[in-house]
Design a protein around this motif. Sequence first.
Motif, short mmCIF file in Angstrom:
data_model
loop_
_atom_site.label_atom_id
_atom_site.label_comp_id
_atom_site.label_asym_id
_atom_site.label_seq_id
_atom_site.Cartn_x
_atom_site.Cartn_y
_atom_site.Cartn_z
N ARG A 89 5.75 -10.25 7.40
CA ARG A 89 4.72 -9.96 6.40
C ARG A 89 3.33 -10.30 6.95
NH1 ARG A 89 5.76 -12.46 0.77
NH2 ARG A 89 5.54 -14.41 1.96
N CYS A 115 -0.90 -10.17 6.78
CA CYS A 115 -2.13 -10.05 5.99
C CYS A 115 -3.15 -9.29 6.83
CB CYS A 115 -2.72 -11.42 5.67
SG CYS A 115 -1.54 -12.77 5.37
N CYS A 137 1.83 -12.70 2.05
CA CYS A 137 2.08 -12.39 3.45
C CYS A 137 2.20 -13.72 4.19
CB CYS A 137 0.95 -11.53 4.03
SG CYS A 137 -0.69 -12.10 3.54
#
Length: 278
Positions: free
Chosen positions: A35, A37, A90
């Motif tokens: 995940r 960002c 994230c």
Amino acid sequence: MPAWGRIASLLACVGALAGPANAQLTDLVSRTSFRVCADPANAPMSVDDGSGFENRIAELFSQKLGRPLEYFWFPMAQGFVRRTLLENRCDVIIGFAQGDELVLSTNAYYTSTHVLVTRADSDLADVTTLTDPRLKGRQIGVIAGSPAASHLADNDLLATTEGYRLMVDRRVESPNQQMLADLVAGDLDIAVMWGPIGGPLVKQAGTQLKLTPLVGEPGSPRLFYRISMGVRNGEDVWKRELNSTIRALQPEIDAILRDAGVPLLNDMGTALKPETAP
């Protein structure tokens, strides 16, 4: 956005890093996806169409870790860390200045510096330092508030310097692209830019522009930065996993950065990094 800009834009988030929010952060990292960002419009670094060099690095890590890549998009501006990493949307920021206290930094995976950009046929094309007396009276472009702007001030060059905005929403405004457009048009004689932005943009422009890394520029603040990945404070296990992955993938990371046009320096910022390690 260059490394110092990310630091400046995220200072408002520092209070969010204290207190209960820090508890048991290691439990928040997803084990089913990688995940990330990222800013959706921060070319040439991250773009929501996957074309940025940080996108390519994220894909490389996703493959190595065996987890599908998943993005949470948010503009790289005030509140970025709080609205992304700290809200558990994230687990990693791909590019962050090493040592910034807003996040826990991995080992640096590249070091870069500011650069000079001129037209290839310019009489300033061989300038290698901001102390060069030929810059006196010439039209210079720089991102306002950047470390390079401080050097221009120290060299009494601000009278003929055009400052371009640092804090912008890249979805609607692109100061670095505008600076290069002004250079090509002849409104500027030389531009001073953060290398990981300037390098790829100059490469895309072809042979009409020349780029010169500012290596060993005297004075302060320093013009080179080590770039790491950022995770939540307290996530030491996740940091170590990413560090191991960085070590394993370093040649591939370097290849992505070089292909994008990012100027790479050695860890101390004293010379260009050789193509092949000795």
